[in-house]
Design a protein around this motif. Structure first.
Motif, short mmCIF file in Angstrom:
data_model
loop_
_atom_site.label_atom_id
_atom_site.label_comp_id
_atom_site.label_asym_id
_atom_site.label_seq_id
_atom_site.Cartn_x
_atom_site.Cartn_y
_atom_site.Cartn_z
N ASP A 100 56.29 4.56 53.25
CA ASP A 100 57.00 3.11 54.05
C ASP A 100 58.30 2.59 53.51
O ASP A 100 58.52 1.44 53.47
N PHE A 101 59.17 3.69 52.92
CA PHE A 101 60.43 3.21 52.22
C PHE A 101 61.03 2.17 52.95
O PHE A 101 61.45 2.30 54.28
N HIS A 113 61.00 13.20 46.48
CA HIS A 113 60.79 12.78 47.97
C HIS A 113 61.68 12.08 48.62
O HIS A 113 62.44 11.25 48.31
N ILE A 114 62.41 13.03 49.66
CA ILE A 114 63.43 12.49 50.73
C ILE A 114 63.23 11.20 51.31
O ILE A 114 61.91 11.38 52.09
#
Length: 329
Positions: free
Chosen positions: A123-124, A202-203
Motif C-alpha cells: 500500500d505504498f 520490491h518495486i
C-alpha cells in the motif's frame, strides 16, 4: 605475352582494389555509452541487427560508467559520439566551451529509474518516504535530479524530510543497498526486477511515470565533429531511427532475444519483463527528435534541483535538422 602479364596482374590486384574500396566506404565511429542498461535497448538493436553496418558505419561501443567520464571521453576525442544525459551538454556549455556538445538524436524520453523498497510495501504512498534512509544517485545527474523533482512534487523535501545518501558511485549503488541500511533506492532495469526476483527489494513506484517527458539519454557530439562529419552523423541517426521503429513495432520478447548478448548474466524472461515495463511507460523514444517542450522540462527539473548553471537556449545545444530530414525522407 604482355597482355597475359597484364591480365595476371589485374587478377592478382583485384582483391586489394576491392578491399581498398570497401575500406574507403566504411567510416569508423567511437561510441561511448554512459552505462550498460537495457534502457538503451534501441541502441543495442541497431548494433545487433546491423543497421549501422547498412549505413556503412563501423561503430565501436565502449561503456564509460558515469556522466563525467563519458563527457571527458567525448571532449578529449576518446569518443566521437556519446550516449548520455542532455544535462551534461548544459554543464559543458556553461563553462564557456568553445566546442560545445550538440544533442542530435534522442534515445529515451523518460526517466528510467524505479523506486525500490527493501521491505514489501503493498500500500505504498510517497509519504512513506518521510523519515527514511534513501540511497540516491550522483548529485547533479539526471536520476538524482528527477528523483528530487518527483519527491518535491509529492510534498517531500529531499534535504530535510529524509536521510538522502549520495556518496556511492553509480556502479556500486545496488551492492550498497543490499549490504547497507538504506530503506529505499533508485534503480534502473533489469537491476530493479532482479532485486525483486532475488528477494532483495520490491518495486513500489516509477520515477519515469511521475516526471513527464525529458531528453533523458541523447546521442551528442562536439560541434567540430558535426561540422566535419555531418554525413556520418546523418547515417548514424538513420540507423538509430530504424532501431527505434523496430523496437516500437516488436514485442518485448523479440527485443530481449536480440539484445541478450549485451546482458548475458540476465535471464531472457527477466529482460523481456523489464523491457515491457519501459515500453508500457513509453520510455523509448519512437524517433530521434528532441523537442523544445522536453528541453524546457529538463531545465525546470535542473532548476528545481539547484543544478541549472544558466538558462541555455534550446537552439544553442539541440540540432533537429538531421533527425527531421531522416524522418521525412
Amino acid at each position: 605475352m604482355k597482355k597475359l602479364i597484364k591480365m595476371t596482374l589485374i587478377v592478382a590486384l583485384l582483391p586489394l582494389i576491392l578491399l581498398g574500396c570497401n575500406q574507403s566506404s566504411t567510416s569508423s565511429i567511437k561510441l561511448a555509452e554512459v552505462t550498460r542498461s537495457l534502457f538503451y535497448a534501441p541502441q543495442y538493436v541497431a548494433l545487433e541487427k546491423g543497421y549501422f553496418e547498412e549505413e556503412g558505419l563501423d561503430v565501436e561501443l565502449q561503456t564509460t560508467w558515469g556522466g563525467d567520464k563519458t563527457m571527458t571521453a567525448l571532449l578529449s576525442d576518446g569518443a566521437d559520439i556519446a550516449l548520455v544525459g542532455s544535462e551534461t551538454s548544459i554543464y559543458v556549455y556553461a563553462q564557456n566551451s568553445k566546442d560545445p556538445a550538440i544533442n542530435f538524436a534522442q534515445l529515451t524520453q523518460t526517466d528510467g529509474t524505479f523506486l525500490v523498497a527493501k521491505e514489501p510495501k503493498p500500500d505504498f504512498e510517497w509519504g512513506d518516504l518521510e523519515g527514511s534512509t534513501f540511497l540516491g544517485q550522483r548529485k547533479g545527474g539526471m536520476p538524482q535530479m528527477v528523483g528530487e523533482f518527483v519527491l518535491k512534487k509529492h510534498g517531500i523535501d529531499p534535504k530535510n524530510d529524509l536521510d538522502l545518501q549520495q556518496n556511492i558511485d553509480f556502479a556500486n549503488i545496488p551492492g550498497a543497498f543490499v549490504s547497507g541500511d538504506a530503506e529505499y533506492v533508485q534503480l534502473f532495469e533489469p537491476t530493479a526486477s532482479t532485486f525483486e526476483k532475488e528477494g532483495n527489494g520490491h518495486i513500489v513506484a516509477s520515477f519515469g511515470e511521475e516526471s513527464g517527458n525529458v531528453p533523458y539519454t541523447v546521442f551528442m557530439t562536439k560541434q567540430s565533429y558535426l561540422d566535419k562529419n555531418e554525413e556520418e552523423v546523418q547515417k548514424f541517426t538513420r540507423a538509430v531511427y530504424k532501431a527505434q521503429q523496430w523496437v516500437e513495432q516488436n514485442s518485448a520478447e523479440e527485443i530481449a532475444s536480440v539484445i541478450q548478448p549485451y546482458f548475458e548474466d540476465t535471464e531472457l524472461d527477466l529482460l523481456a519483463s523489464s523491457i515491457e515495463r519501459y515500453k508500457g511507460q513509453q520510455s523509448f523514444a519512437t524517433n530521434p527528435i528532441l523537442d523544445k517542450e522536453e528541453w524546457d522540462n529538463l531545465k525546470a527539473i535542473m532548476e528545481e534541483a539547484g543544478e541549472l548553471p544558466a538558462d541555455i537556449p534550446y537552439e544553442d545545444l539541440v540540432n533537429t535538422t538531421i533527425a527531421e530530414e531522416i524522418i521525412n525522407d
